[in-house]
Design an enzyme around this catalytic site. Sequence first.
Site, PDB file in Angstrom:
ATOM      1  N   LYS A  34       0.819  -1.222   0.000  1.00 29.45           N
ATOM      2  CA  LYS A  34       0.000   0.000   0.000  1.00 29.45           C
ATOM      3  C   LYS A  34       0.850   1.268   0.000  1.00 29.45           C
ATOM      4  O   LYS A  34       0.385   2.335  -0.347  1.00 29.45           O
ATOM      5  CB  LYS A  34      -0.965   0.008   1.185  1.00 29.45           C
ATOM      6  CG  LYS A  34      -0.278   0.096   2.518  1.00 29.45           C
ATOM      7  CD  LYS A  34      -1.288   0.194   3.642  1.00 29.45           C
ATOM      8  CE  LYS A  34      -0.534   0.208   4.944  1.00 29.45           C
ATOM      9  NZ  LYS A  34      -1.261   0.236   6.134  1.00 29.45           N
ATOM     10  N   LYS A  36       5.312   1.902   0.028  1.00 34.17           N
ATOM     11  CA  LYS A  36       6.467   1.785  -0.860  1.00 34.17           C
ATOM     12  C   LYS A  36       7.154   0.459  -0.618  1.00 34.17           C
ATOM     13  O   LYS A  36       7.329   0.056   0.545  1.00 34.17           O
ATOM     14  CB  LYS A  36       7.485   2.883  -0.543  1.00 34.17           C
ATOM     15  CG  LYS A  36       7.068   4.277  -0.943  1.00 34.17           C
ATOM     16  CD  LYS A  36       8.187   5.218  -0.534  1.00 34.17           C
ATOM     17  CE  LYS A  36       7.812   6.657  -0.765  1.00 34.17           C
ATOM     18  NZ  LYS A  36       8.727   7.552  -0.063  1.00 34.17           N
ATOM     19  N   GLY A  38       9.932  -2.027   0.180  1.00 36.01           N
ATOM     20  CA  GLY A  38      11.086  -1.748   1.069  1.00 36.01           C
ATOM     21  C   GLY A  38      10.631  -1.620   2.511  1.00 36.01           C
ATOM     22  O   GLY A  38      11.376  -1.921   3.433  1.00 36.01           O
ATOM     23  N   GLY A  39       9.387  -1.171   2.689  1.00 38.62           N
ATOM     24  CA  GLY A  39       8.769  -1.167   4.021  1.00 38.62           C
ATOM     25  C   GLY A  39       9.482  -0.349   5.067  1.00 38.62           C
ATOM     26  O   GLY A  39      10.210   0.608   4.767  1.00 38.62           O
ATOM     27  N   CYS A  41      11.980  -1.021   7.150  1.00 42.70           N
ATOM     28  CA  CYS A  41      13.447  -1.042   7.189  1.00 42.70           C
ATOM     29  C   CYS A  41      14.041   0.019   6.278  1.00 42.70           C
ATOM     30  O   CYS A  41      14.857   0.830   6.704  1.00 42.70           O
ATOM     31  CB  CYS A  41      13.952  -2.427   6.783  1.00 42.70           C
ATOM     32  SG  CYS A  41      15.718  -2.456   6.485  1.00 42.70           S
ATOM     33  N   GLY A 175      14.445   2.095  26.861  1.00 38.01           N
ATOM     34  CA  GLY A 175      15.902   1.967  26.679  1.00 38.01           C
ATOM     35  C   GLY A 175      16.244   0.707  25.927  1.00 38.01           C
ATOM     36  O   GLY A 175      17.263   0.060  26.181  1.00 38.01           O
ATOM     37  N   GLY A 176      15.362   0.329  24.978  1.00 33.73           N
ATOM     38  CA  GLY A 176      15.636  -0.809  24.097  1.00 33.73           C
ATOM     39  C   GLY A 176      16.440  -0.319  22.893  1.00 33.73           C
ATOM     40  O   GLY A 176      17.135   0.707  22.965  1.00 33.73           O
ATOM     41  N   VAL A 177      16.315  -1.057  21.793  1.00 36.42           N
ATOM     42  CA  VAL A 177      17.163  -0.775  20.631  1.00 36.42           C
ATOM     43  C   VAL A 177      16.920   0.619  20.062  1.00 36.42           C
ATOM     44  O   VAL A 177      17.860   1.401  19.865  1.00 36.42           O
ATOM     45  CB  VAL A 177      16.929  -1.847  19.546  1.00 36.42           C
ATOM     46  CG1 VAL A 177      18.010  -1.786  18.506  1.00 36.42           C
ATOM     47  CG2 VAL A 177      16.902  -3.218  20.166  1.00 36.42           C
ATOM     48  N   HIS A 434      46.179  -8.717  12.019  1.00 36.50           N
ATOM     49  CA  HIS A 434      46.680  -7.747  12.995  1.00 36.50           C
ATOM     50  C   HIS A 434      47.122  -6.487  12.267  1.00 36.50           C
ATOM     51  O   HIS A 434      47.816  -6.576  11.268  1.00 36.50           O
ATOM     52  CB  HIS A 434      47.876  -8.331  13.751  1.00 36.50           C
ATOM     53  CG  HIS A 434      48.523  -7.341  14.665  1.00 36.50           C
ATOM     54  ND1 HIS A 434      47.994  -7.016  15.904  1.00 36.50           N
ATOM     55  CD2 HIS A 434      49.633  -6.580  14.517  1.00 36.50           C
ATOM     56  CE1 HIS A 434      48.778  -6.104  16.478  1.00 36.50           C
ATOM     57  NE2 HIS A 434      49.772  -5.820  15.656  1.00 36.50           N
TER      58      HIS A 434
HETATM   59  P1  NAI Z   1      12.383  -2.828  22.473  1.00 39.22           P
HETATM   60  O1  NAI Z   1      11.470  -3.914  22.821  1.00 39.22           O
HETATM   61  O2  NAI Z   1      13.779  -3.124  22.054  1.00 39.22           O
HETATM   62  O3  NAI Z   1      12.513  -1.824  23.721  1.00 39.22           O
HETATM   63  C1  NAI Z   1      11.413  -1.216  24.323  1.00 39.22           C
HETATM   64  C2  NAI Z   1      11.786  -0.873  25.752  1.00 39.22           C
HETATM   65  O4  NAI Z   1      10.776  -0.036  26.302  1.00 39.22           O
HETATM   66  C3  NAI Z   1      11.928  -2.079  26.651  1.00 39.22           C
HETATM   67  O5  NAI Z   1      13.205  -2.098  27.232  1.00 39.22           O
HETATM   68  C4  NAI Z   1      10.809  -1.881  27.658  1.00 39.22           C
HETATM   69  O6  NAI Z   1      11.142  -2.353  28.953  1.00 39.22           O
HETATM   70  C5  NAI Z   1      10.634  -0.377  27.670  1.00 39.22           C
HETATM   71  N1  NAI Z   1       9.304   0.048  28.153  1.00 39.22           N
HETATM   72  C6  NAI Z   1       8.105  -0.444  27.792  1.00 39.22           C
HETATM   73  N2  NAI Z   1       7.122   0.172  28.481  1.00 39.22           N
HETATM   74  C7  NAI Z   1       7.693   1.079  29.279  1.00 39.22           C
HETATM   75  C8  NAI Z   1       7.215   2.024  30.235  1.00 39.22           C
HETATM   76  N3  NAI Z   1       5.905   2.141  30.479  1.00 39.22           N
HETATM   77  N4  NAI Z   1       8.104   2.803  30.898  1.00 39.22           N
HETATM   78  C9  NAI Z   1       9.428   2.669  30.639  1.00 39.22           C
HETATM   79  N5  NAI Z   1       9.944   1.800  29.773  1.00 39.22           N
HETATM   80  C10 NAI Z   1       9.094   1.013  29.082  1.00 39.22           C
HETATM   81  O7  NAI Z   1      11.618  -1.974  21.363  1.00 39.22           O
HETATM   82  P2  NAI Z   1      12.086  -0.756  20.464  1.00 39.22           P
HETATM   83  O8  NAI Z   1      13.369  -0.198  20.954  1.00 39.22           O
HETATM   84  O9  NAI Z   1      10.912   0.144  20.365  1.00 39.22           O
HETATM   85  O10 NAI Z   1      12.354  -1.444  19.082  1.00 39.22           O
HETATM   86  C11 NAI Z   1      11.295  -2.089  18.378  1.00 39.22           C
HETATM   87  C12 NAI Z   1      11.810  -3.176  17.489  1.00 39.22           C
HETATM   88  O11 NAI Z   1      12.561  -2.658  16.424  1.00 39.22           O
HETATM   89  C13 NAI Z   1      12.691  -4.142  18.246  1.00 39.22           C
HETATM   90  O12 NAI Z   1      12.187  -5.426  18.083  1.00 39.22           O
HETATM   91  C14 NAI Z   1      14.010  -4.025  17.612  1.00 39.22           C
HETATM   92  O13 NAI Z   1      14.643  -5.275  17.483  1.00 39.22           O
HETATM   93  C15 NAI Z   1      13.739  -3.400  16.255  1.00 39.22           C
HETATM   94  N6  NAI Z   1      14.864  -2.527  15.944  1.00 39.22           N
HETATM   95  C16 NAI Z   1      16.063  -3.095  15.647  1.00 39.22           C
HETATM   96  C17 NAI Z   1      17.167  -2.321  15.438  1.00 39.22           C
HETATM   97  C18 NAI Z   1      18.470  -2.983  15.176  1.00 39.22           C
HETATM   98  O14 NAI Z   1      18.497  -4.167  14.939  1.00 39.22           O
HETATM   99  N7  NAI Z   1      19.579  -2.265  15.250  1.00 39.22           N
HETATM  100  C19 NAI Z   1      17.105  -0.864  15.509  1.00 39.22           C
HETATM  101  C20 NAI Z   1      15.817  -0.372  15.891  1.00 39.22           C
HETATM  102  C21 NAI Z   1      14.743  -1.200  16.085  1.00 39.22           C
END
Ligand code: NAI
Length: 457
Positions: A34, A36, A38-39, A41, A175-177, A434
């Site tokens: 719907k 582009k 590539g979505g 990512c 503080g996730g990814v 190295h």
């Molecule tokens: P995530 O699941 O990595 O992190 C979300 C964080 O938010 C968790 O640590 C969680 O504990 C916290 N959280 C949730 N509710 C909360 C609250 N009420 N108060 C405080 N903290 C809370 O999800 P994120 O970072 O949004 O990423 C989504 C997806 O995208 C992931 O599955 C990730 O793998 C993917 N992604 C991958 C990347 C990479 O491979 N480099 C880069 C960006 C995203």
Amino acid sequence: MSDYDVVILGGGSGGYACALRASQLGLSVALIEKDKVGGTCLHRGCIPTKALLHAAEVADSARESEQFGVIAELAGIDMNGVNSYKDGVVDKLYKGLQGLIKAAKVDYIEGTGKLVAPTTVEVDGRRVTGKNVVLATGSYSKTIPGLDVDGVKVIASEHALRLDRVPKSAVILGGGVIGVEFASAWHSFGTEVTIVEALPRLVAAEDADCSKQVERTFRKRGIKFKTGKPFESVKHTDAGVTVTIAGGETIEAELLLVAVGRGPVTQGIGYEEQGVAMDRGFVLTDERLRTNVAGVFAVGDIVPGMQLAHRGFAQGIFVAEEIGGLNPKPIDEAGIPRVTYCEPEVASVGLTEEKAKEQYGADKIKTYNYNLGGNGKSQILKTQGFVKLVGVVDGPVVGVHMVGSRVGELIGEAQLIYNWEAFPSDVAQLVHMHPTQNEALGEAHLALAGKPLHAHA
Ligand code: NAI
């Protein structure tokens, strides 16, 4: 009679990889999208964020140039310039991808599709039938109940990628990814960042030692974070937002970025009506990515597991080969590499120490943590971190975890080590270049095999 061998709903990483592989196998393919091809990512995720992070690295290089005896000055960040660089990268890849789809003779159908029968997708009134249907509709930025993302003061990552300015300050929820990547880039651009994370540590899905190192470096860089602090509420103010977190503490900022995970896009597109088994919005599949409905497969972020583009690619290819009768080997999820591109980068594959101990028993697991302090190239780059190995006693390496600048580029060898079930001694006997950072992987294996070089046993 079906119109196609394969009808794919969604043209992101999982969907288009499936289309390209199916076409290589001589199958007739329709790809329905719907927006582009590539979505997420390509247009709103991996590619633009990594461009942003590279611009951030360039800013850091200018700011820190004196440490290397180079006289330069960071005069500022021109966000229009950053955006046109980033958009240029995306555009070029987008054109290339469109060319690939065309060359593969995939029928590309633009429009919003809905599953109206197990093997039929309706797109703007047109019924497209396939012997097989692949659901690949991807994910969206989630929020938490009661927190309204308005795209202006309270934003998600897709809005953050389109900002025309460097925010003065930002609270990042999660503080996730996504949270740590934006925190890292914005901080390098000059934003005052505070991360709010409910769990006790940043990047909580990674090995605990990785979290510790990221936190240590973030602290040094001046990136603030509050862990073990769930979000409570946000109030809009003239200057931006006031965020209240557990314990009643408040933080003022120009923006609140919500990065609390991504949810599956599966509602209102006929999946449930057609009897596809779901759990909390995710589509359930077996290890061959078949749903419970005959002829219907699912790939990518809608399938429970890690939401990563390269997992989507692999699943898309897998399903095409399954349909093509090649009987492919199921994908081992733990063997999928993971890289978080903040500074310092975090790269891992296989099991964390904790998971390995659960799986094999604590006495069957040995670990080695090779500090990058002993690695020449890392010293040249002035980065800190480690390569941590998790191995089974008298057995293979079952986890590799790395932190430090550029360690994402080391994941290639690490994933072969894990996926080929190498023993420490197998890797130790291979000569590593190295001076490279890659050498740190070699040295960690030398040490785990009992013959450390630039490290202690
Ligand atoms: P995530 O699941 O990595 O992190 C979300 C964080 O938010 C968790 O640590 C969680 O504990 C916290 N959280 C949730 N509710 C909360 C609250 N009420 N108060 C405080 N903290 C809370 O999800 P994120 O970072 O949004 O990423 C989504 C997806 O995208 C992931 O599955 C990730 O793998 C993917 N992604 C991958 C990347 C990479 O491979 N480099 C880069 C960006 C995203």
